[in-house]
Write a protein that holds these residues in place. Structure first.
Motif, PDB file in Angstrom:
ATOM      1  N   ALA A  46       2.624  14.415 -13.667  1.00 58.86           N
ATOM      2  CA  ALA A  46       1.548  14.887 -14.533  1.00 58.86           C
ATOM      3  C   ALA A  46       1.305  16.378 -14.382  1.00 58.86           C
ATOM      4  O   ALA A  46       0.797  17.025 -15.294  1.00 58.86           O
ATOM      5  N   ALA A  47       1.712  16.931 -13.244  1.00 52.50           N
ATOM      6  CA  ALA A  47       1.558  18.372 -13.030  1.00 52.50           C
ATOM      7  C   ALA A  47       2.787  19.160 -13.469  1.00 52.50           C
ATOM      8  O   ALA A  47       2.897  20.359 -13.203  1.00 52.50           O
ATOM      9  N   GLY A  48       3.723  18.483 -14.114  1.00 48.62           N
ATOM     10  CA  GLY A  48       4.926  19.167 -14.600  1.00 48.62           C
ATOM     11  C   GLY A  48       6.018  19.257 -13.553  1.00 48.62           C
ATOM     12  O   GLY A  48       6.846  20.154 -13.586  1.00 48.62           O
ATOM     13  N   GLY A  49       6.027  18.371 -12.628  1.00 56.07           N
ATOM     14  CA  GLY A  49       6.985  18.409 -11.526  1.00 56.07           C
ATOM     15  C   GLY A  49       8.369  17.898 -11.853  1.00 56.07           C
ATOM     16  O   GLY A  49       9.218  17.853 -10.977  1.00 56.07           O
ATOM     17  N   LEU A  50       8.620  17.491 -13.084  1.00 55.62           N
ATOM     18  CA  LEU A  50       9.938  17.008 -13.457  1.00 55.62           C
ATOM     19  C   LEU A  50      10.695  18.154 -14.122  1.00 55.62           C
ATOM     20  O   LEU A  50      10.338  18.593 -15.217  1.00 55.62           O
ATOM     21  N   GLU A  51      11.713  18.610 -13.433  1.00 48.57           N
ATOM     22  CA  GLU A  51      12.532  19.710 -13.978  1.00 48.57           C
ATOM     23  C   GLU A  51      13.811  19.119 -14.538  1.00 48.57           C
ATOM     24  O   GLU A  51      14.409  18.242 -13.941  1.00 48.57           O
ATOM     25  N   SER A  52      14.260  19.655 -15.693  1.00 47.58           N
ATOM     26  CA  SER A  52      15.516  19.139 -16.230  1.00 47.58           C
ATOM     27  C   SER A  52      16.670  20.023 -15.860  1.00 47.58           C
ATOM     28  O   SER A  52      16.633  21.073 -15.473  1.00 47.58           O
ATOM     29  N   GLU A  55       0.831  -1.211   0.000  1.00 45.49           N
ATOM     30  CA  GLU A  55       0.000   0.000   0.000  1.00 45.49           C
ATOM     31  C   GLU A  55       0.864   1.260   0.000  1.00 45.49           C
ATOM     32  O   GLU A  55       0.560   2.237  -0.683  1.00 45.49           O
ATOM     33  N   THR A  56       1.949   1.241   0.755  1.00 48.16           N
ATOM     34  CA  THR A  56       2.871   2.383   0.772  1.00 48.16           C
ATOM     35  C   THR A  56       3.490   2.588  -0.610  1.00 48.16           C
ATOM     36  O   THR A  56       3.595   3.719  -1.097  1.00 48.16           O
ATOM     37  N   GLY A  57       3.868   1.506  -1.261  1.00 45.15           N
ATOM     38  CA  GLY A  57       4.423   1.590  -2.615  1.00 45.15           C
ATOM     39  C   GLY A  57       3.426   2.160  -3.606  1.00 45.15           C
ATOM     40  O   GLY A  57       3.776   2.997  -4.447  1.00 45.15           O
ATOM     41  N   LYS A  58       2.170   1.721  -3.511  1.00 45.64           N
ATOM     42  CA  LYS A  58       1.131   2.253  -4.403  1.00 45.64           C
ATOM     43  C   LYS A  58       0.925   3.742  -4.174  1.00 45.64           C
ATOM     44  O   LYS A  58       0.772   4.510  -5.129  1.00 45.64           O
ATOM     45  N   ALA A  59       0.943   4.164  -2.907  1.00 43.95           N
ATOM     46  CA  ALA A  59       0.776   5.584  -2.598  1.00 43.95           C
ATOM     47  C   ALA A  59       1.953   6.390  -3.146  1.00 43.95           C
ATOM     48  O   ALA A  59       1.772   7.503  -3.668  1.00 43.95           O
ATOM     49  N   LEU A  60       3.155   5.838  -3.044  1.00 43.72           N
ATOM     50  CA  LEU A  60       4.337   6.517  -3.581  1.00 43.72           C
ATOM     51  C   LEU A  60       4.246   6.668  -5.090  1.00 43.72           C
ATOM     52  O   LEU A  60       4.468   7.756  -5.642  1.00 43.72           O
ATOM     53  N   VAL A  61       3.892   5.603  -5.782  1.00 45.20           N
ATOM     54  CA  VAL A  61       3.755   5.658  -7.247  1.00 45.20           C
ATOM     55  C   VAL A  61       2.680   6.660  -7.631  1.00 45.20           C
ATOM     56  O   VAL A  61       2.854   7.470  -8.559  1.00 45.20           O
ATOM     57  N   SER A  62       1.562   6.642  -6.917  1.00 41.67           N
ATOM     58  CA  SER A  62       0.475   7.572  -7.215  1.00 41.67           C
ATOM     59  C   SER A  62       0.911   9.020  -7.013  1.00 41.67           C
ATOM     60  O   SER A  62       0.652   9.889  -7.852  1.00 41.67           O
ATOM     61  N   GLY A  63       1.603   9.283  -5.903  1.00 42.18           N
ATOM     62  CA  GLY A  63       2.062  10.648  -5.627  1.00 42.18           C
ATOM     63  C   GLY A  63       3.059  11.146  -6.650  1.00 42.18           C
ATOM     64  O   GLY A  63       2.971  12.285  -7.131  1.00 42.18           O
ATOM     65  N   VAL A  64       4.014  10.302  -7.012  1.00 39.93           N
ATOM     66  CA  VAL A  64       5.015  10.699  -8.013  1.00 39.93           C
ATOM     67  C   VAL A  64       4.354  10.879  -9.375  1.00 39.93           C
ATOM     68  O   VAL A  64       4.672  11.817 -10.113  1.00 39.93           O
ATOM     69  N   SER A  65       3.398  10.017  -9.709  1.00 41.83           N
ATOM     70  CA  SER A  65       2.677  10.162 -10.986  1.00 41.83           C
ATOM     71  C   SER A  65       1.927  11.481 -11.045  1.00 41.83           C
ATOM     72  O   SER A  65       1.948  12.176 -12.068  1.00 41.83           O
ATOM     73  N   ASP A  66       1.264  11.843  -9.941  1.00 43.55           N
ATOM     74  CA  ASP A  66       0.564  13.134  -9.894  1.00 43.55           C
ATOM     75  C   ASP A  66       1.541  14.289 -10.053  1.00 43.55           C
ATOM     76  O   ASP A  66       1.267  15.257 -10.772  1.00 43.55           O
ATOM     77  N   LEU A  67       2.680  14.191  -9.370  1.00 44.25           N
ATOM     78  CA  LEU A  67       3.698  15.237  -9.464  1.00 44.25           C
ATOM     79  C   LEU A  67       4.202  15.368 -10.898  1.00 44.25           C
ATOM     80  O   LEU A  67       4.314  16.478 -11.437  1.00 44.25           O
TER      81      LEU A  67
END
Length: 118
Positions: free
Chosen positions: A112-118, A98-110
């Motif tokens: 999808a919101a443009g949270g990956l900076e190069s 469950e913790t892993g799923k929450a982590l994947v979900s949170g990172v995916s949301d981040l």
């Protein structure tokens, strides 16, 4: 791979509770049978594979077809301790999942919101 019927067995330590359809209460004589040993044996995957009825398309388990090792009480208690430890381990694995799923979900949301900076 053979079909495994889904069912659970556990030791109820709380106040009396009403049972619904397809639920069975098995009472043990603690001088002859360890309840945690019984629950552990009943939960074995091999029991799930062989205990299903084939009379209908519904998924029913015939508890009369479940197998339990016949051991002296002291040996049952040793097995029971390992079965308890397995249940704790299984619970911890579920928590990690469950913790892993929450982590994947949170990172995916981040992401999808443009949270990956190069």
């Amino acid at each position: 791979m053979p079909f495994v019927r889904a069912y659970r067995a556990w030791v109820h330590d709380g106040p009396p509770t009403a049972l619904g359809p397809q639920l069975h209460a098995l009472r043990v004589d603690p001088a002859k049978l360890d309840a945690h040993f019984l629950a552990g044996c009943l939960c074995a995957p091999s029991n799930g594979r062989q205990a299903g009825t084939h009379a209908s398309s519904s998924s029913r388990v015939d508890i009369r077809r479940l197998h339990v090792l016949q051991l002296p009480l002291d040996a049952q208690q040793a097995y029971a301790e390992v079965f308890r430890e397995l249940r704790v381990f299984e619970g911890r694995l579920a928590e990690v999942g469950e913790t892993g799923k929450a982590l994947v979900s949170g990172v995916s949301d981040l992401l999808a919101a443009g949270g990956l900076e190069s």
